[in-house]
Design an enzyme around this catalytic site. Structure first.
Site, PDB file in Angstrom:
ATOM      1  N   CYS A 148      -5.561  -4.064   7.707  1.00 17.02           N
ATOM      2  CA  CYS A 148      -6.774  -3.250   7.753  1.00 17.02           C
ATOM      3  C   CYS A 148      -7.964  -3.928   7.100  1.00 17.02           C
ATOM      4  O   CYS A 148      -9.091  -3.829   7.588  1.00 17.02           O
ATOM      5  CB  CYS A 148      -6.510  -1.873   7.142  1.00 17.02           C
ATOM      6  SG  CYS A 148      -6.167  -1.870   5.360  1.00 17.02           S
TER       7      CYS A 148
ATOM      8  N   CYS B  37       0.833  -1.205   0.000  1.00 20.62           N
ATOM      9  CA  CYS B  37       0.000   0.000   0.000  1.00 20.62           C
ATOM     10  C   CYS B  37       0.869   1.256   0.000  1.00 20.62           C
ATOM     11  O   CYS B  37       0.595   2.211  -0.745  1.00 20.62           O
ATOM     12  CB  CYS B  37      -0.922  -0.015   1.213  1.00 20.62           C
ATOM     13  SG  CYS B  37      -2.001   1.427   1.340  1.00 20.62           S
TER      14      CYS B  37
END
Length: 360
Positions: free
Chosen positions: A200, A104
């Site tokens: 997440c 990410c």
């Protein structure tokens, strides 16, 4: 003099809230934003969880309001899905153990922040990561956070010189207790909010369930084998195991057995003695030189192969096509393909790459 402007990535947690407060008090004009990276409909979940939840967005918005900041929510879910979640699924299907937080940072978060900052005409970007940036010998350097227990420089190694040149990391010189105290003193709602521990988009930590829900991956049973290929039992599917695992194997033996590696081609999990988990030579690909320019000869470094590990002395040897070979002075336990090898010189991150293999 007009204040310098900065776009602050705000997760709703205490670290990014404190970063925004510190920037405002240092004379910047911060603008807050939250990146929407996925929704529960994409995860197949009925409840809110992990980051990007409505609660997190509202906590970030509340902090911005408290500090008198403008606030935006930017939707990067399509990019996150293709560059992070899909790659996570592909990595597990290939028998690797990927680190989606690093992916990410490499492909989504920081480039997205910088693009939005440019569109808004802002000077800098900032996050609440525990790391530092400085300029030395004609190059931007990424340094460890002062609080070694919270240092996050490991997950930031993919950052480019362009990003580092415009990145502010206000909490990098603070320890966690002081950050919470600062947020408490300023009445920020995230002051006592617990830290997030899971990936997440897998808020319950159940990776096989996520792979089934999101990626349509059906677990395929296969054989546990020893290093000589002798069958020891049956496994539930490659994503259920990781290098170094001992518990939950369901194999009877006269000694403890550990997962040594996974072979996606044969759909087997290789088990063996703990001594076979140790490797002194590690190869990493797609190596990003950070605080140092690309090197052509051997380099003395300290290095680690997981976020939670302590660094160990090693020598780095550059190879062709952006790969490196790192030889540790002492063998390292449970080196895992798909995780990242990050190398340091003193306080600075020399560079890092994705582990592709290791050998004794």
């Amino acid at each position: 003099m007009e204040k310098k402007t900065v776009l602050v990535g705000m997760s709703g947690g205490v670290d990014s809230a404190a970063a925004a407060a510190l920037l405002a008090e240092a004379g910047y004009r911060p603008v807050g934003c939250t990146l929407r990276l996925y929704g529960n409909e994409e995860l197949g979940l009925e409840r809110e969880g992990g980051c990007c939840s409505l609660e997190d967005v509202e906590d970030a918005r509340s902090t911005a309001r408290r500090l008198g900041m403008d606030f935006h929510v930017f939707n990067f879910s399509a990019l996150f899905r293709s560059q992070v979640m899909d790659e996570f699924v592909a990595g597990y299907q290939a028998g690797r153990t990927p680190n989606p937080c690093i992916q990410c940072n490499r492909r989504v978060k920081f480039s997205a922040l910088l693009r939005r900052a440019d569109e808004l005409g802002l000077d800098y970007i900032a996050t609440g990561h525990y790391a530092r940036v400085d300029w030395a010998e004609g190059r931007w350097r990424l340094l460890r956070g002062r609080d070694r227990r919270k240092d996050q420089s490991y997950v930031l190694y993919p950052l480019s010189q362009e990003i580092l040149s415009r990145l502010l990391l206000p909490v990098g010189a603070w320890d966690k207790a002081a950050v919470r105290a600062l947020a408490e003193a300023r009445g920020l709602c995230a002051a006592r909010k617990p830290d997030s521990q899971d990936i997440c988009f897998v808020p319950d930590g159940d990776y096989p369930a996520f792979l089934r829900r999101y990626g349509g991956v059906e677990l395929r049973e296969g054989d546990f084998v020893d290093p000589q290929g002798r069958v020891l039992g049956r496994h539930r599917g490659l994503p259920c195991y990781t290098t170094g695992q001992r518990r939950g194997l369901g194999v009877s033996a006269d000694r403890p057995l550990y997962v040594l590696r996974k072979d996606a081609g044969s759909n087997t999990v290789v088990l063996g003695d703990e001594a076979a988990l140790y490797s002194d030579t590690v190869w990493a690909e797609d190596f990003n030189w950070v605080s140092l320019p690309p090197q052509t000869g051997p380099l003395a470094v300290t290095a680690k192969t997981r976020y939670s590990q302590t660094e160990a002395a090693a020598t780095l040897y550059p190879e062709e096509n952006g790969a490196v070979r790192v030889v540790f002075d002492q063998p390292q336990r449970a080196v895992t393909a798909g995780q990242s090898l990050v190398c340091y010189q003193g306080e600075a991150v020399a560079g890092g790459g994705v582990i592709c293999r290791a050998s004794p």
